[in-house]
Design a protein around this motif. Structure first.
Motif, mmCIF file in Angstrom:
data_model
loop_
_atom_site.group_PDB
_atom_site.id
_atom_site.type_symbol
_atom_site.label_atom_id
_atom_site.label_comp_id
_atom_site.label_asym_id
_atom_site.label_seq_id
_atom_site.Cartn_x
_atom_site.Cartn_y
_atom_site.Cartn_z
ATOM 1 N N PRO A 282 0.534 -1.165 0.048
ATOM 2 C CA PRO A 282 0.291 0.003 -0.015
ATOM 3 C C PRO A 282 0.747 1.165 0.131
ATOM 4 O O PRO A 282 2.080 1.055 0.400
ATOM 5 N N GLU A 283 0.149 2.302 -0.395
ATOM 6 C CA GLU A 283 0.937 3.546 -0.342
ATOM 7 C C GLU A 283 1.136 3.896 1.009
ATOM 8 O O GLU A 283 0.422 3.886 1.827
ATOM 9 N N THR A 284 2.362 4.654 1.345
ATOM 10 C CA THR A 284 2.588 5.151 2.589
ATOM 11 C C THR A 284 2.173 6.533 2.760
ATOM 12 O O THR A 284 1.760 7.325 1.866
ATOM 13 N N GLU A 285 2.189 7.129 3.885
ATOM 14 C CA GLU A 285 1.657 8.346 4.194
ATOM 15 C C GLU A 285 2.545 9.490 3.475
ATOM 16 O O GLU A 285 2.214 10.528 2.938
ATOM 17 N N GLU A 286 4.006 9.406 3.218
ATOM 18 C CA GLU A 286 4.891 10.318 2.614
ATOM 19 C C GLU A 286 5.292 9.533 1.347
ATOM 20 O O GLU A 286 5.697 8.241 1.612
ATOM 21 N N PRO A 287 5.500 10.183 -0.030
ATOM 22 C CA PRO A 287 5.849 9.250 -1.011
ATOM 23 C C PRO A 287 7.073 8.417 -0.662
ATOM 24 O O PRO A 287 7.283 7.426 -1.366
ATOM 25 N N THR A 288 7.996 9.026 -0.302
ATOM 26 C CA THR A 288 9.435 8.606 -0.130
ATOM 27 C C THR A 288 9.604 7.851 1.047
ATOM 28 O O THR A 288 10.695 7.538 1.529
ATOM 29 N N ALA A 289 8.619 7.766 2.080
ATOM 30 C CA ALA A 289 8.828 7.147 3.387
ATOM 31 C C ALA A 289 8.329 5.658 3.204
ATOM 32 O O ALA A 289 7.855 5.284 1.993
ATOM 33 N N THR A 290 8.782 4.811 4.263
ATOM 34 C CA THR A 290 8.394 3.299 4.027
ATOM 35 C C THR A 290 7.993 2.878 5.368
ATOM 36 O O THR A 290 8.275 3.623 6.537
ATOM 37 N N ALA A 291 7.013 2.022 5.343
ATOM 38 C CA ALA A 291 6.525 1.494 6.672
ATOM 39 C C ALA A 291 7.508 0.413 7.081
ATOM 40 O O ALA A 291 8.523 -0.059 6.352
ATOM 41 N N THR A 292 7.488 -0.030 8.546
ATOM 42 C CA THR A 292 8.687 -0.828 8.864
ATOM 43 C C THR A 292 8.093 -2.005 9.619
ATOM 44 O O THR A 292 6.975 -1.459 10.357
ATOM 45 N N ILE A 293 8.657 -2.953 9.738
ATOM 46 C CA ILE A 293 8.178 -3.995 10.627
ATOM 47 C C ILE A 293 8.415 -3.816 11.974
ATOM 48 O O ILE A 293 7.663 -4.258 13.043
ATOM 49 N N THR A 294 9.244 -2.840 12.507
ATOM 50 C CA THR A 294 9.357 -2.366 13.807
ATOM 51 C C THR A 294 8.317 -1.303 14.306
ATOM 52 O O THR A 294 8.164 -1.102 15.455
ATOM 53 N N SER A 295 7.732 -0.824 13.214
ATOM 54 C CA SER A 295 6.745 0.205 13.740
ATOM 55 C C SER A 295 5.514 -0.425 14.659
ATOM 56 O O SER A 295 5.124 -1.603 14.164
#
Lengths: 400, 263
Positions: A282-295
């Motif tokens: 899925p798209e993240t909140e900010e285009p160049t950001a990424t979700a992490t498994i640590t989040s």
């Protein structure tokens, strides 16, 4: 007890930094070649920072698990997260599918003596050493005035195979390490049964919901254990921030599943010459950001899909990759170019004389291909059928 | 093929593996004060610095292809010169002339408009997204209102650039450099950001007073031509030396002695 192997990166511990700048792994499993490679990105070479990507290939019985992770560049210790994440994720993808190792019974019949291997894969002894030295040559700090090295302009020039390279040039900063193993596939006596090899594993399709649950639990376990890891290291869990891409494949039934939290991706090439994304992040909140498994919000970003082997247009190859590769492959309007890429890579991996050389070729290409704005670590694991086995990658091998 | 090549055997080169086309850009915005106080030697130094910037970028193959420059000048108003982002390889220093007051607020507003209009978002099967833009601001005095009186209205405009809504790109960093004797260090520090973006909206009034809002990206320099040339040379080489995804210039190479960090 089922037998198998583990190949790829090791989870970093608190005792020193053993994460290499370049890493490759290869294996033959059932009718497949499994080839993985990971190369430090140009941005890291320029500022001397380490590779943050990691990958593991794990096999038990008929099941193959691949995990790829990309540590956040903004967190200097993120490779401690990514290397641990691939270890845990690949383990827990397989754990529910394999018999309890404590339930083994001793062999009841004499085993056929197995001779140790007498030859190594046919690769010249100095081959890999020269490959890595050549890679390192491109990572040399720029000379005064920031003018580029004569042979490597900003580290992006391709290897020049016809350029003489003196093996006598010392590179004390760079050392090669390798370990090579041979594993015995499971035998009937391991299952406490007599019979031929083919009947050692139950060849059944798992229920889709069961696999989806399995995937969720594996990612959950990865998240939980990363938190504990951070506590053990007396770190904030964000210091271990990393993505997680997982792939699970039954080499007997052809059933497979793909899942991820964060960027990166997995695609499959079909016999009908199409390339399909196995799961879409899925798209993240900010285009160049990424979700992490640590989040703490990792569940919101988990995407997964279970595939039964398609009867029409089955897959011939799978590619699991970090963002350093997927951002170059999957964000172009030219889908035909993506198909050509997959076909060429599949063909090269399959036709290269040995899996070791296939891995070296893949690593070399990952470390050196040019793409404007592509400076990140690059990791790619490919699963292709062995030469002469060019039926589909996930066709069933048994009626049951 | 050499022995080495034969030993490499099936090792592949990039030419054999076709890659889908597409590039990922690093946008760099230069917000330049061209108010009347910049007239004379100071403005000439700025022009020389810009030319040095363009020359340095053109020497690095990778940088000139990947870096896209947005030049925003601000005085009584602000404008995005060249009407958009220009690839560094094609950058030509425009002819500028100083006049007017110092509307830093308008500079941030024009920056925001460009970020919304000109930056690319990643689209699978479409385009690669841009890296987070780097913003560089050069000024020689206090921010003012339209009448030339000191004003703080630029702060809300800056906040709008940093505190973007969901789905909008934010700058990787805002580097602020003050030149000349009229600058106030507190202003420069307040304009710049640290290595991470500081979200002022989350700070209480007491914290705002106490918190060092900028860590590392506020500098001052003198107004000589040599200093401006050194400044822009360092900026361009920083971009070249450190281009992590989503990041910005680093301290490698370190800033020249004429570019002094404001602690």
């Amino acid at each position: 007890m089922w037998r198998g192997f583990v190949a790829g990166d090791h989870a970093l511990t608190s005792i020193g930094d053993t994460h290499p700048m370049w890493s490759m792994a290869y294996a033959r499993a059932e009718a497949y070649r499994v080839i993985g490679a990971s190369a430090v990105g140009y941005s890291h070479l320029k500022d001397g920072s380490p590779r943050d990507d990691a990958f593991v290939i794990r096999c038990l019985g008929p099941w193959l698990a691949v995990a790829v992770s990309d540590g956040l560049g903004s967190r200097y210790l993120s490779r401690y997260g990514s290397s641990y994440a691939v270890d845990v994720l690949s383990r827990y993808l397989l754990a529910p599918l394999t018999p309890d190792f404590r339930q083994t019974r001793p062999a009841t019949t004499p085993l056929t003596p197995i001779s140790p291997p007498s030859t190594v894969d046919e690769v010249q002894p100095g081959f890999l050493n020269r490959l890595v030295k050549r890679l390192f040559q491109q990572s040399q700090p720029q000379q005064k005035g920031n003018s580029p090295l004569p042979e490597a302009q900003t580290g992006l020039d391709l290897f020049r195979f016809d350029t003489l390279f003196s093996p006598d040039v010392p590179y004390p900063e760079l050392q090669q390490v390798g370990s090579v193993s041979w594993w015995a596939t499971s035998r009937p006596t391991d299952m406490g049964q007599l019979g031929d090899q083919e009947n050692s594993f139950p060849i059944i399709m798992e229920e889709e919901e069961k696999l989806k649950r399995l995937i969720y639990d594996a990612f959950d376990k990865t998240h939980q254990l990363l938190k504990k890891r951070a506590e053990q290291f007396n770190l904030d869990v964000r210091d271990l921030g990393c993505t997680a891409v997982g792939f699970l494949f039954n080499m007997k039934t052809g059933q497979f599943a793909a899942a991820q939290v964060g960027d990166g991706g997995s695609v499959g090439l079909t016999t009908g010459e199409n390339v399909l994304e196995l799961v879409q992040a899925p798209e993240t909140e900010e285009p160049t950001a990424t979700a992490t498994i640590t989040s703490p919000r990792w569940e919101e970003y988990l995407v997964s899909r279970v595939w039964s082997p398609p009867v029409i247009d089955p897959f011939t190859a799978f590619f699991i990759m970090s963002d350093g590769v997927s951002s170059d492959l999957l964000y172009s309007p030219d889908h035909e170019a993506l198909i050509r890429w997959a076909q060429v890579v599949e063909d090269k991996l399959r036709s290269t004389s040995t899996p070791m050389q296939a891995a070296a070729g893949l690593l070399h290409w990952l470390a050196t291909y040019k793409a404007v704005g592509s400076w990140d670590d690059r990791t790619l694991v490919a699963i292709v059928t062995e030469k002469g086995e060019k039926n589909s990658a996930n066709s069933t091998s048994s009626a049951e | 093929m050499s022995d080495f090549g034969q030993q490499m055997g099936d090792v592949w080169s990039g030419e054999e593996i076709p890659m889908p086309p597409g590039e990922r850009r690093l946008p760099v915005y230069l917000l330049l004060d061209i108010s009347s106080s910049m007239e004379g030697a100071r403005f000439h130094a700025l022009q020389c610095g810009l030319e040095q910037f363009q020359r340095e970028l053109s020497q690095d193959w990778e940088v000139q292809r990947a870096v896209y420059v947005g030049l925003i000048t601000f005085a009584s108003d602000a404008q995005l010169v060249m009407s958009g982002l220009v690839q560094a390889a094609s950058l030509q220093v425009p002819s500028l002339s100083p006049s007017g007051v110092t509307r830093l607020d308008r500079a941030f507003e024009v920056l925001l408009e460009s970020m919304d209009r000109d930056l690319r978002h990643p689209v699978r099967g479409g385009t690669k997204g841009d890296f987070r833009p780097v913003v560089f601001i050069l000024t020689d005095g206090e921010p003012t209102d339209e009448n030339g009186y000191r004003a703080d209205n630029w702060q809300s405009a800056r906040d709008a650039v940093i505190n973007r809504p969901q789905g909008k790109a934010k700058p990787a960093s805002i580097i602020a450099v003050g030149c000349g004797p009229d600058i106030k260090s507190e202003d420069i520090k307040a304009i710049a950001t640290g290595p991470g973006i500081v979200d002022r909206s989350t700070l209480t009034p007491e914290e705002l007073q106490k918190t060092k809002q900028t860590v590392g990206w506020a500098f001052k320099t003198d107004e000589s031509e040599a200093s401006f040339v050194s400044l822009f040379r360092w900026l361009s080489r920083s971009l070249s030396a450190s281009l992590p995804a989503g990041g910005g210039p680093g301290y490698e190479p370190p800033p020249p002695s004429t570019v002094i960090p404001i602690p």
